[in-house]
Design a protein around this motif. Sequence first.
Motif, PDB file in Angstrom:
ATOM      1  N   HIS A  83      -3.124   3.493  13.568  1.00  0.00           N
ATOM      2  CA  HIS A  83      -3.462   1.809  13.316  1.00  0.00           C
ATOM      3  C   HIS A  83      -2.469   1.482  12.155  1.00  0.00           C
ATOM      4  N   THR A  84      -2.171   2.150  11.352  1.00  0.00           N
ATOM      5  CA  THR A  84      -1.260   1.836  10.287  1.00  0.00           C
ATOM      6  C   THR A  84      -0.017   1.519  10.782  1.00  0.00           C
ATOM      7  N   LEU A  85       0.657   2.549  11.695  1.00  0.00           N
ATOM      8  CA  LEU A  85       1.896   2.296  12.341  1.00  0.00           C
ATOM      9  C   LEU A  85       2.230   1.126  13.438  1.00  0.00           C
ATOM     10  N   ILE A  86       0.901   0.824  13.912  1.00  0.00           N
ATOM     11  CA  ILE A  86       0.988  -0.546  14.964  1.00  0.00           C
ATOM     12  C   ILE A  86       1.063  -1.685  13.936  1.00  0.00           C
ATOM     13  N   VAL A  87       0.195  -1.633  12.850  1.00  0.00           N
ATOM     14  CA  VAL A  87      -0.036  -2.759  12.082  1.00  0.00           C
ATOM     15  C   VAL A  87       1.454  -3.119  11.496  1.00  0.00           C
ATOM     16  N   LEU A  88       2.116  -2.136  11.004  1.00  0.00           N
ATOM     17  CA  LEU A  88       3.238  -2.274  10.106  1.00  0.00           C
ATOM     18  C   LEU A  88       4.337  -2.666  10.975  1.00  0.00           C
ATOM     19  N   ARG A 147       7.776  -1.735  13.920  1.00  0.00           N
ATOM     20  CA  ARG A 147       8.720  -0.613  14.127  1.00  0.00           C
ATOM     21  C   ARG A 147       9.197  -0.011  12.964  1.00  0.00           C
ATOM     22  N   GLU A 148       9.957  -1.039  12.206  1.00  0.00           N
ATOM     23  CA  GLU A 148      10.886  -0.688  11.009  1.00  0.00           C
ATOM     24  C   GLU A 148      10.039  -0.143   9.867  1.00  0.00           C
ATOM     25  N   ARG A 149       9.092  -1.167   9.299  1.00  0.00           N
ATOM     26  CA  ARG A 149       8.239  -0.449   8.471  1.00  0.00           C
ATOM     27  C   ARG A 149       7.367   0.657   8.688  1.00  0.00           C
ATOM     28  N   GLY A 150       7.106   0.795  10.052  1.00  0.00           N
ATOM     29  CA  GLY A 150       6.371   1.912  10.427  1.00  0.00           C
ATOM     30  C   GLY A 150       7.118   3.493  10.322  1.00  0.00           C
ATOM     31  N   GLU A 151       8.194   3.063  10.926  1.00  0.00           N
ATOM     32  CA  GLU A 151       9.113   4.134  10.704  1.00  0.00           C
ATOM     33  C   GLU A 151       9.331   4.944   9.080  1.00  0.00           C
ATOM     34  N   LYS A 152       9.693   3.781   8.193  1.00  0.00           N
ATOM     35  CA  LYS A 152       9.622   4.285   6.872  1.00  0.00           C
ATOM     36  C   LYS A 152       8.492   4.741   6.661  1.00  0.00           C
ATOM     37  N   ASN A 153       7.191   4.223   6.853  1.00  0.00           N
ATOM     38  CA  ASN A 153       5.880   4.928   6.491  1.00  0.00           C
ATOM     39  C   ASN A 153       5.828   6.272   6.896  1.00  0.00           C
ATOM     40  N   TRP A 154       6.081   6.338   8.392  1.00  0.00           N
ATOM     41  CA  TRP A 154       5.902   7.763   8.980  1.00  0.00           C
ATOM     42  C   TRP A 154       6.620   8.883   8.315  1.00  0.00           C
ATOM     43  N   PHE A 155       8.064   8.494   7.893  1.00  0.00           N
ATOM     44  CA  PHE A 155       8.966   9.648   7.328  1.00  0.00           C
ATOM     45  C   PHE A 155       8.429   9.839   6.188  1.00  0.00           C
ATOM     46  N   ALA A 156       7.803   8.933   5.438  1.00  0.00           N
ATOM     47  CA  ALA A 156       7.616   9.187   3.966  1.00  0.00           C
ATOM     48  C   ALA A 156       6.244   9.949   3.960  1.00  0.00           C
ATOM     49  N   PHE A 157       5.454   9.977   5.099  1.00  0.00           N
ATOM     50  CA  PHE A 157       4.047  10.663   4.944  1.00  0.00           C
ATOM     51  C   PHE A 157       4.669  11.976   5.845  1.00  0.00           C
ATOM     52  N   CYS A 158       5.595  12.144   6.443  1.00  0.00           N
ATOM     53  CA  CYS A 158       5.821  13.508   6.840  1.00  0.00           C
ATOM     54  C   CYS A 158       6.607  14.154   5.684  1.00  0.00           C
ATOM     55  N   ARG A 159       7.262  13.511   5.112  1.00  0.00           N
ATOM     56  CA  ARG A 159       7.938  14.394   3.697  1.00  0.00           C
ATOM     57  C   ARG A 159       6.496  14.872   2.780  1.00  0.00           C
ATOM     58  N   LYS A 160       5.686  14.036   2.584  1.00  0.00           N
ATOM     59  CA  LYS A 160       4.579  14.265   1.708  1.00  0.00           C
ATOM     60  C   LYS A 160       3.994  15.805   2.350  1.00  0.00           C
ATOM     61  N   LEU A 161       3.652  15.589   3.738  1.00  0.00           N
ATOM     62  CA  LEU A 161       2.897  16.886   4.327  1.00  0.00           C
ATOM     63  C   LEU A 161       3.744  17.840   4.329  1.00  0.00           C
ATOM     64  N   ASP A 162       5.219  17.680   4.471  1.00  0.00           N
ATOM     65  CA  ASP A 162       6.036  18.939   4.210  1.00  0.00           C
ATOM     66  C   ASP A 162       5.714  19.540   3.086  1.00  0.00           C
ATOM     67  N   LYS A 163       6.129  18.789   2.063  1.00  0.00           N
ATOM     68  CA  LYS A 163       5.737  19.355   0.609  1.00  0.00           C
ATOM     69  C   LYS A 163       4.483  20.082   0.463  1.00  0.00           C
ATOM     70  N   GLN A 164       3.247  19.676   0.765  1.00  0.00           N
ATOM     71  CA  GLN A 164       2.111  19.867   0.729  1.00  0.00           C
ATOM     72  C   GLN A 164       1.900  21.549   1.432  1.00  0.00           C
ATOM     73  N   MET A 165       2.423  21.407   2.649  1.00  0.00           N
ATOM     74  CA  MET A 165       2.204  22.633   3.499  1.00  0.00           C
ATOM     75  C   MET A 165       3.327  23.945   2.916  1.00  0.00           C
ATOM     76  N   THR A 166       4.474  23.531   2.634  1.00  0.00           N
ATOM     77  CA  THR A 166       5.522  24.163   1.862  1.00  0.00           C
ATOM     78  C   THR A 166       4.893  24.908   0.966  1.00  0.00           C
ATOM     79  N   LYS A 167       4.218  23.933   0.039  1.00  0.00           N
ATOM     80  CA  LYS A 167       3.633  24.476  -1.414  1.00  0.00           C
ATOM     81  C   LYS A 167       2.642  25.543  -0.876  1.00  0.00           C
TER      82      LYS A 167
END
Length: 91
Positions: free
Chosen positions: A27-32, A34-54
């Motif tokens: 829902h967030t990505l649809i509302v944002l 393409r451009e803002r959604g991509e930025k949001n998605w990549f930031a979200f993935c970086r956060k998940l990456d850090k959490q899972m790596t930690k």
Amino acid sequence: MQLELFSAKVLLFPAHRDRRLVKKKAHTLIVLGRERGEKNWFAFCRKLDKQMTKAGMSREKVLAEIDRLALAVRAEMYGQRSSSRPGGSAA
């Protein structure tokens, strides 16, 4: 000799199975858009990456989990789009 009563391994619930997370992110990505959604998605993935790596997950498992989550979110997004059209058709 002291027992280690408080040592535990934390298991992460697979994010792609968390329906609430998948629906909310789609829902967030649809509302944002393409451009803002991509930025949001990549930031979200970086956060998940850090959490899972930690948490000690291997690089391969982290990437696989993010890929599975991306597939689930994409499926939810296209499902939302097709169901919002008259007759439920994506065409």
